[in-house]
Design a protein around this motif. Sequence first.
Motif, PDB file in Angstrom:
ATOM      1  N   GLY A  69      28.373  28.080 -11.511  1.00 40.38           N
ATOM      2  CA  GLY A  69      27.507  27.258 -10.667  1.00 40.38           C
ATOM      3  C   GLY A  69      27.329  27.886  -9.307  1.00 40.38           C
ATOM      4  O   GLY A  69      27.909  28.924  -8.997  1.00 40.38           O
ATOM      5  N   ASP A  70      26.504  27.274  -8.515  1.00 44.16           N
ATOM      6  CA  ASP A  70      26.206  27.792  -7.189  1.00 44.16           C
ATOM      7  C   ASP A  70      27.272  27.346  -6.188  1.00 44.16           C
ATOM      8  O   ASP A  70      27.791  26.238  -6.286  1.00 44.16           O
ATOM      9  N   GLU A  71      27.572  28.247  -5.238  1.00 44.11           N
ATOM     10  CA  GLU A  71      28.555  27.928  -4.200  1.00 44.11           C
ATOM     11  C   GLU A  71      28.013  28.363  -2.846  1.00 44.11           C
ATOM     12  O   GLU A  71      27.599  29.507  -2.670  1.00 44.11           O
ATOM     13  N   TRP A  72      28.030  27.458  -1.888  1.00 41.74           N
ATOM     14  CA  TRP A  72      27.618  27.797  -0.526  1.00 41.74           C
ATOM     15  C   TRP A  72      28.715  28.631   0.113  1.00 41.74           C
ATOM     16  O   TRP A  72      29.875  28.198   0.155  1.00 41.74           O
ATOM     17  N   VAL A  73      28.358  29.825   0.600  1.00 40.64           N
ATOM     18  CA  VAL A  73      29.366  30.732   1.150  1.00 40.64           C
ATOM     19  C   VAL A  73      29.088  31.141   2.587  1.00 40.64           C
ATOM     20  O   VAL A  73      29.929  31.794   3.207  1.00 40.64           O
ATOM     21  N   GLY A  74      27.932  30.782   3.143  1.00 36.72           N
ATOM     22  CA  GLY A  74      27.632  31.164   4.519  1.00 36.72           C
ATOM     23  C   GLY A  74      26.549  30.298   5.115  1.00 36.72           C
ATOM     24  O   GLY A  74      25.727  29.724   4.386  1.00 36.72           O
ATOM     25  N   ILE A  88      20.964  31.670  17.968  1.00 31.64           N
ATOM     26  CA  ILE A  88      21.659  31.588  16.691  1.00 31.64           C
ATOM     27  C   ILE A  88      23.051  31.046  16.963  1.00 31.64           C
ATOM     28  O   ILE A  88      23.761  31.540  17.837  1.00 31.64           O
ATOM     29  N   ASN A  89      23.408  30.007  16.220  1.00 35.80           N
ATOM     30  CA  ASN A  89      24.677  29.306  16.410  1.00 35.80           C
ATOM     31  C   ASN A  89      25.347  29.069  15.064  1.00 35.80           C
ATOM     32  O   ASN A  89      24.742  29.226  14.013  1.00 35.80           O
ATOM     33  N   SER A  90      26.588  28.627  15.139  1.00 36.63           N
ATOM     34  CA  SER A  90      27.295  28.106  13.963  1.00 36.63           C
ATOM     35  C   SER A  90      27.338  29.091  12.799  1.00 36.63           C
ATOM     36  O   SER A  90      27.226  28.701  11.645  1.00 36.63           O
ATOM     37  N   VAL A  91      27.492  30.365  13.100  1.00 37.97           N
ATOM     38  CA  VAL A  91      27.538  31.379  12.044  1.00 37.97           C
ATOM     39  C   VAL A  91      28.896  31.339  11.359  1.00 37.97           C
ATOM     40  O   VAL A  91      29.933  31.375  12.021  1.00 37.97           O
ATOM     41  N   PHE A 107      21.557  36.800   8.740  1.00 39.87           N
ATOM     42  CA  PHE A 107      20.938  37.041  10.046  1.00 39.87           C
ATOM     43  C   PHE A 107      19.484  37.454   9.911  1.00 39.87           C
ATOM     44  O   PHE A 107      18.645  37.049  10.721  1.00 39.87           O
ATOM     45  N   ALA A 108      19.166  38.261   8.919  1.00 42.85           N
ATOM     46  CA  ALA A 108      17.773  38.676   8.722  1.00 42.85           C
ATOM     47  C   ALA A 108      16.879  37.457   8.518  1.00 42.85           C
ATOM     48  O   ALA A 108      15.783  37.379   9.089  1.00 42.85           O
ATOM     49  N   ALA A 109      17.341  36.492   7.737  1.00 44.95           N
ATOM     50  CA  ALA A 109      16.558  35.278   7.508  1.00 44.95           C
ATOM     51  C   ALA A 109      16.438  34.444   8.782  1.00 44.95           C
ATOM     52  O   ALA A 109      15.364  33.922   9.095  1.00 44.95           O
TER      53      ALA A 109
END
Length: 166
Positions: A69-74, A88-91, A107-109
């Motif tokens: 399944g999908d996992e949020w990683v960043g 840009i915040n909360s990286v 970051f590119a996005a």
Amino acid sequence: MRYEIRPVAPAEWKQSRALRLEALLDPVASVAFARTYDEESAMSDDQWRRRASGEGAQQVVAVRVGGDGDEWVGLAVVVAERADYYSINSVYLKPEVRGSGVAEKLFAAAIAWTWDRADRVHLWVHEKNPRAQAFYRRLGFRPTGRTMASPLDAGYTEYEYALERA
């Protein structure tokens, strides 16, 4: 491993909240973020919904796709602080994906979203976060000369970096 980089949809506020709260528990959180776990875990569901709505900001997520399944990683957030000031915040990236190239894609996005609105993007970095400073420089960000006291400990300094559109 395949990663999808995309904007966070407003309906994904719970996933956004979970990853943000995980980030605030990371051992480097005190030099990476301007707020604490206690502050943000006390936020209401409505506050989290507004944060994910895209109003005045854009959250960008990195999702590991496939397998179990999908996992949020960043996650990274671009905030329109003023008409001419985007930051840009909360990286955050989960430890197991750091150094994999996912941060560059995230970051590119975030930067691409900003270029549709401004010719410069800013961020702030803690004096005790040399890894982040090196990463931002590698992406082309440069110190502006502006500083401020760290929001979590005024005994430390944060440095503003900016990237100009080429």
